[in-house]
Design an enzyme around this catalytic site. Structure first.
Site, PDB file in Angstrom:
ATOM      1  N   LYS A 271      55.000  63.255   9.264  1.00  0.00           N
ATOM      2  CA  LYS A 271      53.665  62.679   9.370  1.00  0.00           C
ATOM      3  C   LYS A 271      53.009  61.967   7.889  1.00  0.00           C
ATOM      4  CE  LYS A 271      50.102  64.468   8.606  1.00  0.00           C
ATOM      5  NZ  LYS A 271      48.852  65.135   8.242  1.00  0.00           N
TER       6      LYS A 271
ATOM      7  N   ALA B 295      34.687  42.288  41.535  1.00  0.00           N
ATOM      8  CA  ALA B 295      35.164  43.601  41.167  1.00  0.00           C
ATOM      9  C   ALA B 295      34.370  44.988  41.755  1.00  0.00           C
ATOM     10  CB  ALA B 295      35.575  43.901  39.946  1.00  0.00           C
TER      11      ALA B 295
ATOM     12  N   ARG C 196      41.376  53.103  49.438  1.00  0.00           N
ATOM     13  CA  ARG C 196      42.816  53.421  49.559  1.00  0.00           C
ATOM     14  C   ARG C 196      43.540  54.110  48.208  1.00  0.00           C
ATOM     15  NH1 ARG C 196      46.196  49.035  52.182  1.00  0.00           N
ATOM     16  NH2 ARG C 196      44.319  47.501  52.131  1.00  0.00           N
TER      17      ARG C 196
HETATM   18  C1  UD1 Z   1      38.821  37.770  50.973  1.00  0.00           C
HETATM   19  C2  UD1 Z   1      38.870  36.425  51.385  1.00  0.00           C
HETATM   20  C3  UD1 Z   1      39.942  35.933  52.402  1.00  0.00           C
HETATM   21  C4  UD1 Z   1      41.460  36.055  51.366  1.00  0.00           C
HETATM   22  C5  UD1 Z   1      41.411  37.289  50.696  1.00  0.00           C
HETATM   23  C6  UD1 Z   1      42.476  37.373  49.673  1.00  0.00           C
HETATM   24  C7  UD1 Z   1      36.375  36.006  51.853  1.00  0.00           C
HETATM   25  C8  UD1 Z   1      35.318  36.122  53.075  1.00  0.00           C
HETATM   26  N1  UD1 Z   1      37.796  36.333  52.330  1.00  0.00           N
HETATM   27  O1  UD1 Z   1      39.230  38.667  51.927  1.00  0.00           O
HETATM   28  O2  UD1 Z   1      40.155  34.546  52.866  1.00  0.00           O
HETATM   29  O3  UD1 Z   1      42.278  35.666  52.227  1.00  0.00           O
HETATM   30  O4  UD1 Z   1      40.324  37.728  50.095  1.00  0.00           O
HETATM   31  O5  UD1 Z   1      42.741  38.597  49.256  1.00  0.00           O
HETATM   32  O6  UD1 Z   1      36.105  35.662  50.852  1.00  0.00           O
HETATM   33  N2  UD1 Z   1      34.477  42.108  46.561  1.00  0.00           N
HETATM   34  C9  UD1 Z   1      33.273  42.128  45.931  1.00  0.00           C
HETATM   35  N3  UD1 Z   1      32.048  42.381  46.803  1.00  0.00           N
HETATM   36  C10 UD1 Z   1      31.965  42.442  48.225  1.00  0.00           C
HETATM   37  C11 UD1 Z   1      33.407  42.107  48.654  1.00  0.00           C
HETATM   38  C12 UD1 Z   1      34.544  41.998  47.782  1.00  0.00           C
HETATM   39  O7  UD1 Z   1      33.048  42.201  44.846  1.00  0.00           O
HETATM   40  O8  UD1 Z   1      31.098  42.551  48.757  1.00  0.00           O
HETATM   41  C13 UD1 Z   1      35.610  41.774  45.721  1.00  0.00           C
HETATM   42  C14 UD1 Z   1      36.572  42.803  45.826  1.00  0.00           C
HETATM   43  O9  UD1 Z   1      36.591  43.925  44.908  1.00  0.00           O
HETATM   44  C15 UD1 Z   1      37.699  42.299  45.690  1.00  0.00           C
HETATM   45  C16 UD1 Z   1      37.636  40.588  46.390  1.00  0.00           C
HETATM   46  O10 UD1 Z   1      35.994  40.489  46.407  1.00  0.00           O
HETATM   47  O11 UD1 Z   1      38.320  41.899  44.435  1.00  0.00           O
HETATM   48  C17 UD1 Z   1      38.154  40.242  47.908  1.00  0.00           C
HETATM   49  O12 UD1 Z   1      37.606  41.469  48.631  1.00  0.00           O
HETATM   50  P1  UD1 Z   1      38.275  41.989  49.858  1.00  0.00           P
HETATM   51  O13 UD1 Z   1      37.519  42.561  50.807  1.00  0.00           O
HETATM   52  O14 UD1 Z   1      39.643  42.265  49.684  1.00  0.00           O
HETATM   53  O15 UD1 Z   1      38.239  40.367  50.626  1.00  0.00           O
HETATM   54  P2  UD1 Z   1      38.995  40.259  51.965  1.00  0.00           P
HETATM   55  O16 UD1 Z   1      38.174  40.613  53.092  1.00  0.00           O
HETATM   56  O17 UD1 Z   1      40.261  40.718  52.224  1.00  0.00           O
END
Ligand code: UD1
Ligand code: CA
Length: 457
Positions: A349, A10, A16
């Site tokens: 109340k 998280a 966005r």
């Molecule tokens: C990630 C997956 C991808 C998958 C997608 C699904 C990886 C490398 N890729 O991609 O294969 O299809 O999710 O939605 O895992 N987060 C952290 N710390 C970080 C980065 C992310 O806590 O440094 C958390 C974000 O808050 C989020 C989740 O990890 O809840 C996914 O992060 P996001 O950046 O959306 O991942 P994607 O690159 O979209």
């Protein structure tokens, strides 16, 4: 599963959302996104829940101070693999570790249980086949169908991009494997990030079994990145709540126009009209009717009651066969016995009304105890507050309170007493008698209305 630990990612920025509130604290159905995920994890009886957070200072850990979860900060955010690495110190190297996303709120406990159970002796990925897989990591399988790797969109060639089976991000694996593999992640990829998904390739390389599980519906694995997606998932969730209510024997005038932000438990043959909002814990008894645009919070409404439009309830108890509203307001501590009538523009109340009592129009009843078969006339007000302290009004059974009466508390109206209209009651009214405080009516005969003085021209 007692040997299960859950890591919830998280730390993502949530740019966005354009919000000062961290994304995972935005509410869906009255509960934060992260709250939904934590509750799903709790339903699996995980021995530990670790949340990796990054934005909004201590707002996220503070919001979950009593949740029992452990919080780990990830700053800066170097990818999903780095996020899990930050959590390693609080995770045991035994049992199964399940990774969830804090911004994927509708994930079902039954689905993640399947993923966790498949991961006792294998790596398990929750995957889904999408018409448009753009943006997601693709599930790469060999000719025999075995999973070989997950390739991120930005690292994928054209044939890989054509794969429609994607990684939802939810994976589980034996904790011992995870401890080994997370240490050796590298960031030599298109995004310069540590990808958690690289553990799939590592598992394949050393011949560990890799399984996939699918969710029941696509919505379960959808993430929230914008307010528009948040609104979409809110509607999906509310529609599901509506379907469950109807399956349980409730008639909804329009299943698209009900909002439940908490739990709503209904007996059969309840009817709910359009536009109602239910918050906290609400129970509604058999055959009760809730009119349009009511707001009901932490309240029980017993069987056979009829609630008319635009009525508000908070921390109230409504007995059987009540007639409430339209435009009634029952505030905390209101308790109505059987067959009580509360009409338009009546506010109550911290008061109890006994069986068969009525307050049908324009009244305020605060800090009062009202017996059975009492009639409270229009415009009656309990003056319960002197600006510093609150006092009680007691009205005994069968009393009749004339219209436009003020009951200056503390004061008691005896059993069967009658108060004349317009009375300002400052002393107790004896049982069975008529009490009245009113200037005697007089008529000045021959009196003439003033006339306008002639204007100077
Ligand atoms: C990630 C997956 C991808 C998958 C997608 C699904 C990886 C490398 N890729 O991609 O294969 O299809 O999710 O939605 O895992 N987060 C952290 N710390 C970080 C980065 C992310 O806590 O440094 C958390 C974000 O808050 C989020 C989740 O990890 O809840 C996914 O992060 P996001 O950046 O959306 O991942 P994607 O690159 O979209
Ligand atoms: Ca994402």
């Amino acid at each position: 599963m007692t040997d299960l630990q859950v890591v919830i990612l998280a730390a993502g920025k949530g740019t966005r959302m354009k919000s000062t509130l961290p994304k995972v604290l935005h509410p869906l159905a009255g509960k934060s996104l992260l709250g939904h995920v934590v509750d799903a994890a709790k339903a699996l009886s995980a021995s530990r829940i670790a949340v990796v957070y990054g934005h909004g200072g201590e707002a996220v850990p503070q919001a979950f101070a009593t949740s029992g979860a452990t919080f780990v900060i990830q700053e800066p955010q170097l990818g999903t693999g780095d996020a899990v690495r930050k959590a390693l110190p609080v995770l045991a190297a035994s049992g199964v570790t399940l990774v969830l996303y804090g911004d994927v709120p509708l994930i079902r406990a039954s689905t993640i249980r399947k993923v966790a159970e498949a991961a006792r002796d294998a790596l398990c990925v929750l995957t889904v086949v999408l018409d448009d897989p753009t943006g997601y990591g693709r599930i790469v399988r060999d000719a025999a169908g075995a999973v070989k790797a997950i390739v991120e969109e930005k690292d994928a060639d054209a044939p890989t991009k054509a794969i429609r089976e994607i990684n939802t991000g939810i994976i589980a694996l034996p904790s011992a494997w995870m401890h080994d593999w997370i240490q050796s992640l590298r960031n030599d990829n298109a995004q310069g990030e540590y990808y958690l998904t690289d553990v799939i390739g590592m598992a394949a390389a050393v011949g560990r079994p890799i399984r996939t599980v699918n969710p029941d519906t696509e919505w379960e694995v959808m993430g929230v990145n914008s307010r528009s997606q948040l609104a979409q998932l809110e509607r999906v969730h509310q529609r599901e709540v509506a379907e469950n209510l109807m399956a349980g024997g409730v008639t909804l005038a329009d299943p698209e126009r009900i909002d439940v932000r908490g739990t709503l438990a209904c007996e059969r043959d309840v009817f709910i009209d359009v536009g109602c909002v239910f918050e906290g814990n609400v129970t509604i008894g058999e055959g009760a009717v809730i009119g349009p645009y009511c707001v009901v919070k932490n309240t029980s409404i017993a069987a056979g009651s009829k609630i008319q439009a635009y009525s508000h309830f908070e921390d109230a108890k409504v007995g059987p066969d009540a007639r409430i509203g339209p435009y009634a307001r029952l505030r905390p501590g209101t308790e109505l016995d059987e067959d009580v009538h509360v009409g338009n523009f009546v506010e109550i109340k911290a008061s109890r009304l006994g069986k068969g009592s009525k307050a049908n129009h324009l009244a305020y009843l605060g800090d009062s105890e009202i017996g059975r078969n009492v009639n409270v006339g229009a415009g009656t007000i309990t003056c319960n507050y002197d600006g510093a302290n609150k006092y009680k009004t007691i009205i005994e059974d069968d009393a009749f309170i004339g219209s436009d009466t003020q009951l200056v508390a503390p004061v008691r109206v005896g059993k069967g007493a009658t108060l004349g209209a317009g009375t300002t009651l400052t002393k107790d009214a004896p049982a069975g008698e008529l009490t009245i405080s009113r200037a005697k009516q007089t008529t000045l005969s021959g009196w003439k209305r003033p006339v306008k003085a002639p204007k100077n021209s």
